[in-house]
Design a protein around this motif. Structure first.
Motif, short mmCIF file in Angstrom:
data_model
loop_
_atom_site.label_atom_id
_atom_site.label_comp_id
_atom_site.label_asym_id
_atom_site.label_seq_id
_atom_site.Cartn_x
_atom_site.Cartn_y
_atom_site.Cartn_z
N TYR A 3 0.84 -1.18 0.00
CA TYR A 3 0.00 0.00 0.00
C TYR A 3 0.87 1.23 0.00
O TYR A 3 2.05 1.17 0.34
CB TYR A 3 -0.97 0.01 1.18
CG TYR A 3 -0.32 0.03 2.53
CD1 TYR A 3 -0.05 1.24 3.17
CD2 TYR A 3 0.04 -1.15 3.17
CE1 TYR A 3 0.55 1.27 4.41
CE2 TYR A 3 0.65 -1.12 4.41
CZ TYR A 3 0.89 0.08 5.02
OH TYR A 3 1.49 0.11 6.25
N THR A 16 -3.54 0.05 13.00
CA THR A 16 -3.00 -0.66 11.84
C THR A 16 -3.12 -2.15 12.08
O THR A 16 -3.03 -2.62 13.22
CB THR A 16 -1.53 -0.29 11.57
OG1 THR A 16 -0.78 -0.49 12.77
CG2 THR A 16 -1.38 1.15 11.14
N SER A 53 -4.51 -1.54 5.21
CA SER A 53 -3.48 -1.28 6.22
C SER A 53 -4.04 -1.05 7.61
O SER A 53 -3.35 -1.29 8.60
CB SER A 53 -2.66 -0.05 5.82
OG SER A 53 -3.50 1.08 5.76
#
Length: 102
Positions: A8, A90, A36
């Protein structure tokens, strides 16, 4: 066992959603999600000087997808704002079913 390699960028696109979920069993609302991580509401002051969730905390995010399957993802909480009740995290590990749901 299957393995997926993904990446990403810093400008990763996040889906704006409203999804009821739990973080270590406490109710939260996911407001945006990407491969993410996530942004959510539900941060709160538990007692004087103690907030939840704790920044840096490893925790379990659980939600039910549109097909009724429960999804469990391990998350590290990386910012908390009690003033507006939001936090972000995350993903530590993104299992195959979570990858497909997101």
């Amino acid at each position: 066992m299957s393995t997926r390699v993904i990446g990403y960028q810093n400008n990763e696109w996040r889906r704006e959603i409203v999804l009821e979920a739990t973080l270590d069993g406490d109710p939260i609302t996911i407001s945006n999600i990407a491969l993410s991580g996530l942004g959510a509401t539900g941060a709160k002051k538990v007692t004087k000087g103690v907030i939840w969730p704790v920044e840096g905390q490893g925790t379990e995010l659980s939600f039910t997808d549109c097909r009724g399957h429960e999804t469990l993802i391990l998350v590290i909480v990386n910012n908390v704002s009690v003033d507006d009740g939001t936090f972000g995290g995350t993903f530590i590990e993104l299992p195959g079913n979570a990858f497909d749901v997101i």
